[in-house]
Write an enzyme that holds these catalytic residues in place. Structure first.
Site, PDB file in Angstrom:
ATOM      1  N   CYS A  44       0.990  -1.366  -0.117  1.00 38.99           N
ATOM      2  CA  CYS A  44       0.181   0.037  -0.108  1.00 38.99           C
ATOM      3  C   CYS A  44       0.847   1.166   0.022  1.00 38.99           C
ATOM      4  O   CYS A  44       0.437   2.277  -0.634  1.00 38.99           O
ATOM      5  CB  CYS A  44      -1.079   0.095   1.177  1.00 38.99           C
ATOM      6  SG  CYS A  44      -2.404  -1.046   1.041  1.00 38.99           S
ATOM      7  N   HIS A  74      -0.484 -10.512  -4.395  1.00 41.20           N
ATOM      8  CA  HIS A  74       0.595  -9.970  -5.704  1.00 41.20           C
ATOM      9  C   HIS A  74       0.524 -11.268  -6.217  1.00 41.20           C
ATOM     10  O   HIS A  74       0.800 -12.730  -5.768  1.00 41.20           O
ATOM     11  CB  HIS A  74       1.590  -9.405  -5.031  1.00 41.20           C
ATOM     12  CG  HIS A  74       2.271 -10.304  -3.792  1.00 41.20           C
ATOM     13  ND1 HIS A  74       2.079 -10.515  -2.518  1.00 41.20           N
ATOM     14  CD2 HIS A  74       3.377 -11.135  -3.708  1.00 41.20           C
ATOM     15  CE1 HIS A  74       2.695 -10.999  -1.886  1.00 41.20           C
ATOM     16  NE2 HIS A  74       3.633 -11.603  -2.488  1.00 41.20           N
TER      17      HIS A  74
HETATM   18  P1  5GP Z   1       5.784 -13.218  -1.170  1.00 42.47           P
HETATM   19  O1  5GP Z   1       7.047 -13.754  -0.282  1.00 42.47           O
HETATM   20  O2  5GP Z   1       4.934 -12.370   0.031  1.00 42.47           O
HETATM   21  O3  5GP Z   1       5.074 -14.093  -2.007  1.00 42.47           O
HETATM   22  O4  5GP Z   1       6.438 -12.111  -2.076  1.00 42.47           O
HETATM   23  C1  5GP Z   1       6.866 -10.683  -1.661  1.00 42.47           C
HETATM   24  C2  5GP Z   1       7.862 -10.183  -2.522  1.00 42.47           C
HETATM   25  O5  5GP Z   1       7.891  -8.863  -2.523  1.00 42.47           O
HETATM   26  C3  5GP Z   1       9.072 -10.897  -2.494  1.00 42.47           C
HETATM   27  O6  5GP Z   1       9.600 -11.405  -3.497  1.00 42.47           O
HETATM   28  C4  5GP Z   1       9.967  -9.527  -2.139  1.00 42.47           C
HETATM   29  O7  5GP Z   1      11.478  -9.727  -2.397  1.00 42.47           O
HETATM   30  C5  5GP Z   1       9.246  -8.428  -2.538  1.00 42.47           C
HETATM   31  N1  5GP Z   1       9.312  -7.266  -1.795  1.00 42.47           N
HETATM   32  C6  5GP Z   1       9.247  -7.165  -0.479  1.00 42.47           C
HETATM   33  N2  5GP Z   1       9.477  -5.736  -0.068  1.00 42.47           N
HETATM   34  C7  5GP Z   1       9.674  -5.149  -1.235  1.00 42.47           C
HETATM   35  C8  5GP Z   1       9.896  -3.760  -1.643  1.00 42.47           C
HETATM   36  O8  5GP Z   1       9.951  -2.610  -0.637  1.00 42.47           O
HETATM   37  N3  5GP Z   1       9.997  -3.347  -2.974  1.00 42.47           N
HETATM   38  C9  5GP Z   1       9.749  -4.545  -3.919  1.00 42.47           C
HETATM   39  N4  5GP Z   1       9.960  -4.007  -5.106  1.00 42.47           N
HETATM   40  N5  5GP Z   1       9.664  -5.668  -3.621  1.00 42.47           N
HETATM   41  C10 5GP Z   1       9.622  -6.122  -2.293  1.00 42.47           C
HETATM   42 ZN    ZN Z   2      -1.749  -3.430   1.276  1.00 40.88          ZN
END
Ligand code: 5GP
Ligand code: ZN
Length: 110
Positions: free
Chosen positions: A6, A97
């Site tokens: 967000c 996402h």
């Molecule tokens: P999940 O582990 O929840 O499936 O994916 C979260 C993703 O968000 C991870 O691949 C992580 O590298 C990415 N991510 C986390 N924080 C940030 C951020 O501040 N900026 C960007 N561009 N990606 C992020």
């Molecule tokens: Zn959110």
């Protein structure tokens, strides 16, 4: 709200944006797991795939209509789309996402 995505949507945290409209945002993952790795998110805060309902699911179709257009622009005809729901599945950010991974031969995954 204490949600990193967000904050990215609000511009409070910078990101490398690929595409944005009223409903969704696409931006590169900060820790790429493939040569090309970006995320596509709804602007509405949906906590994860388990929170998709008839009331908010239109945006999912929009995301999946947009992904091939972005893949075309980025020159990645072969790509993988992944969403992790819940911590045991690897979800670390609790804002829905879709990971889009590409740019070479990807390892096997279910
Ligand atoms: P999940 O582990 O929840 O499936 O994916 C979260 C993703 O968000 C991870 O691949 C992580 O590298 C990415 N991510 C986390 N924080 C940030 C951020 O501040 N900026 C960007 N561009 N990606 C992020
Ligand atoms: Zn959110």
């Amino acid at each position: 709200m204490d949600c990193i995505f967000c904050k990215i949507i609000a511009g409070e945290i910078p990101s490398k944006k690929i595409y944005e409209d009223d409903e969704i945002l696409a931006f590169y993952d900060i820790e790429p797991k493939a040569p090309v790795h970006f995320l596509v998110i709804p602007k509405a805060h949906i906590p994860g795939a388990a929170a998709v309902t008839p009331e908010n699911s239109n945006v999912i179709a929009h995301i999946f209509e947009t992904i091939p257009k972005l893949a075309g622009k980025l020159g990645i005809p072969h790509f993988r789309v992944v969403t992790n729901n819940g911590e045991d599945a690897g979800q670390t950010v609790h804002h829905l996402h879709f990971h889009v991974l590409a740019g070479g031969k990807l390892g096997e995954m279910a």
